[in-house]
Enzyme design. Sequence first.
Site, PDB file in Angstrom:
ATOM      1  CD  GLU A 207      -3.030  -1.060   0.340  1.00 48.37           C
ATOM      2  OE1 GLU A 207      -3.249   0.044  -0.190  1.00 48.37           O
ATOM      3  OE2 GLU A 207      -3.708  -2.074   0.097  1.00 48.37           O
ATOM      4  CB  CYS A 245      -1.402   7.442   0.887  1.00 49.62           C
ATOM      5  SG  CYS A 245      -2.832   6.635   1.628  1.00 49.62           S
TER       6      CYS A 245
HETATM    7  P1  NAD Z   1       8.235   4.419   5.125  1.00 51.27           P
HETATM    8  O1  NAD Z   1       8.329   3.576   3.905  1.00 51.27           O
HETATM    9  O2  NAD Z   1       9.396   5.267   5.502  1.00 51.27           O
HETATM   10  O3  NAD Z   1       7.902   3.521   6.415  1.00 51.27           O
HETATM   11  C1  NAD Z   1       6.879   2.546   6.440  1.00 51.27           C
HETATM   12  C2  NAD Z   1       7.249   1.429   7.413  1.00 51.27           C
HETATM   13  O4  NAD Z   1       8.445   0.798   6.953  1.00 51.27           O
HETATM   14  C3  NAD Z   1       7.536   1.901   8.833  1.00 51.27           C
HETATM   15  O5  NAD Z   1       6.998   0.962   9.725  1.00 51.27           O
HETATM   16  C4  NAD Z   1       9.053   1.932   8.909  1.00 51.27           C
HETATM   17  O6  NAD Z   1       9.561   1.708  10.182  1.00 51.27           O
HETATM   18  C5  NAD Z   1       9.430   0.786   7.983  1.00 51.27           C
HETATM   19  N1  NAD Z   1      10.755   0.980   7.354  1.00 51.27           N
HETATM   20  C6  NAD Z   1      11.350   2.150   7.019  1.00 51.27           C
HETATM   21  N2  NAD Z   1      12.545   1.904   6.426  1.00 51.27           N
HETATM   22  C7  NAD Z   1      12.709   0.558   6.396  1.00 51.27           C
HETATM   23  C8  NAD Z   1      13.725  -0.319   5.919  1.00 51.27           C
HETATM   24  N3  NAD Z   1      14.839   0.146   5.368  1.00 51.27           N
HETATM   25  N4  NAD Z   1      13.533  -1.644   6.050  1.00 51.27           N
HETATM   26  C9  NAD Z   1      12.404  -2.145   6.600  1.00 51.27           C
HETATM   27  N5  NAD Z   1      11.418  -1.360   7.084  1.00 51.27           N
HETATM   28  C10 NAD Z   1      11.561  -0.034   6.982  1.00 51.27           C
HETATM   29  O7  NAD Z   1       6.933   5.302   4.893  1.00 51.27           O
HETATM   30  P2  NAD Z   1       6.274   6.370   5.834  1.00 51.27           P
HETATM   31  O8  NAD Z   1       7.155   7.575   5.965  1.00 51.27           O
HETATM   32  O9  NAD Z   1       5.805   5.723   7.090  1.00 51.27           O
HETATM   33  O10 NAD Z   1       4.947   6.749   5.012  1.00 51.27           O
HETATM   34  C11 NAD Z   1       4.936   7.659   3.963  1.00 51.27           C
HETATM   35  C12 NAD Z   1       4.647   6.980   2.654  1.00 51.27           C
HETATM   36  O11 NAD Z   1       3.661   5.968   2.841  1.00 51.27           O
HETATM   37  C13 NAD Z   1       4.075   7.912   1.626  1.00 51.27           C
HETATM   38  O12 NAD Z   1       4.629   7.611   0.371  1.00 51.27           O
HETATM   39  C14 NAD Z   1       2.589   7.606   1.640  1.00 51.27           C
HETATM   40  O13 NAD Z   1       1.915   7.932   0.453  1.00 51.27           O
HETATM   41  C15 NAD Z   1       2.601   6.145   1.910  1.00 51.27           C
HETATM   42  N6  NAD Z   1       1.340   5.735   2.540  1.00 51.27           N
HETATM   43  C16 NAD Z   1       0.509   4.919   1.852  1.00 51.27           C
HETATM   44  C17 NAD Z   1      -0.701   4.555   2.414  1.00 51.27           C
HETATM   45  C18 NAD Z   1      -1.666   3.645   1.680  1.00 51.27           C
HETATM   46  O14 NAD Z   1      -2.598   3.174   2.318  1.00 51.27           O
HETATM   47  N7  NAD Z   1      -1.498   3.407   0.400  1.00 51.27           N
HETATM   48  C19 NAD Z   1      -1.046   5.012   3.681  1.00 51.27           C
HETATM   49  C20 NAD Z   1      -0.155   5.837   4.356  1.00 51.27           C
HETATM   50  C21 NAD Z   1       1.045   6.193   3.786  1.00 51.27           C
END
Ligand code: NAD
Length: 478
Positions: A207, A245
Amino acid sequence: MEGSIAGLRETFKSGRTRSVAWRKNQLKAVIDLINENEQTIYKVLHQDLGKDPAESYRDEMGVILKSANYALSCLDKWVAPKKAELPLVFFPAKGEVLPEPVGVVLIFSSWNFPITLALDPLIGAISAGNAVVLKPSELAPACSSFFIETIPLYLDNKAVKVIGGGADVGERLLELKWDKIFFTGSPQVGRLVMTAAARHLTPVTLELGGKCPAVVDAFSSHSKTKVIAKRIAGGKWGLCSGQACIAVDYLLVEEKFASTLIELLKKNIKRFFGGNLGDLKCVSRIVNKHHFERIYHLLKDPHVASSIVHGGSVDEERLVIEPTILLDPPLDSEIMTEEIFGPLLPIITLKNIEESIDFINSRPKPLVIYAFTEDGTFKKRILSETSSGTVTFNDVMVQFVCDSLPFGGAGQSGFGRYHGKYSFDTFSHEKAVLHRAFFPELEPRYPPWNDFKLRFIKLAYRFDYFGLILLLLGLKKP
Ligand code: NAD
């Protein structure tokens, strides 16, 4: 960490999570967790994002209560095997599709709706009878601590675990073998998740985010134009300050309507959120300094700054950015090439609104396309000529709470879907089951082959055996 996961695997193997009674108890526990911790949840959401109670209830607690209650009311229907129609050739036989849990699943969630984006997939995973590890986002630390402390008090901690931490913990979790990974987050980390999952051939749901456009075409009456501006302003700035998002990332509008729309948007900003930065109300703050700098950086580009027609002020100490409207910033500037994920709204003008289709198609597939239009032909063109996770006509954001609609992306905005029954399906394997009888037995399927048998097989595929027998008997197939 490895020990906890081994424990979950043992629990899953024991069959305890498969029982419908266990699933229902866990769903009820999620409801109790929300209801009995209402004040604490308001507090942690305010600490992490400055959300006020009404926003917190509308976008987080209410969503979870609705999802859990819906799953509870539908669970018996969802778990029941579905009868499958079989070709008459197999008569007498019975076919069915049996949903079964996939096993031990890993859920990563994001920080912007920290309660919803963690518990909504969890509801799907437990409804489907899985053991779960939830890894909430470290960028909403108060919510993450709340889960770590509270989930074990409500849910079966032999089957549901919360593991807090940042990227390092995420990376360690990804090294382990899972039966399914459900990830909400950025496309960059989504790629890492998929790469890690490929090592174990683990199925994933991603997502992700991207830039969601809103095409504004309907200017047939002033009252409708006012509704459009109200919905866009409420949806863009009223939900986590645009850190969503599915927030409108930019607007596409015909040149001649831009000034009317801007004036109406400004009025609604003032009405909903206040006149200036000092007295802004009902606006969440930017999650942290890093994201504040990232969004502010988008505005600082001189070509972008000169396109601001409303707002643009920031309060670095409180991490607040004023709702900001920009008119025609350069298309190659970062504000138009990167996901904004904040309270900035560029308006891109077009000579003719039909050009919006090419505009959207020249960019990665969005999570949602919003379109305000009453033109049936234009609606059909949007549906058939563009690709996105969702298309919402004449409103923004509300599709998120419609349980009967799948929620998910397309292309770079992700794949897989959830919400309502789709959540249950996402965390289930649909096992095909075929029960055959020993008689009747028709020889032509077996060697030695001859022309007659070949002809029989061809006809059998065309009419199936039973029909064929009826045909041979000179009867009509029923
Ligand atoms: P992110 O990808 O930085 O983090 C998401 C999750 O991944 C967190 O739990 C984080 O701890 C983990 N993570 C981060 N780096 C990692 C790594 N190297 N290895 C493993 N896990 C890791 O994203 P974010 O800052 O939390 O969210 C922002 C993004 O998420 C935006 O692009 C937004 O559009 C998207 N988003 C999508 C939805 C949806 O439902 N489609 C909902 C909310 C946010």
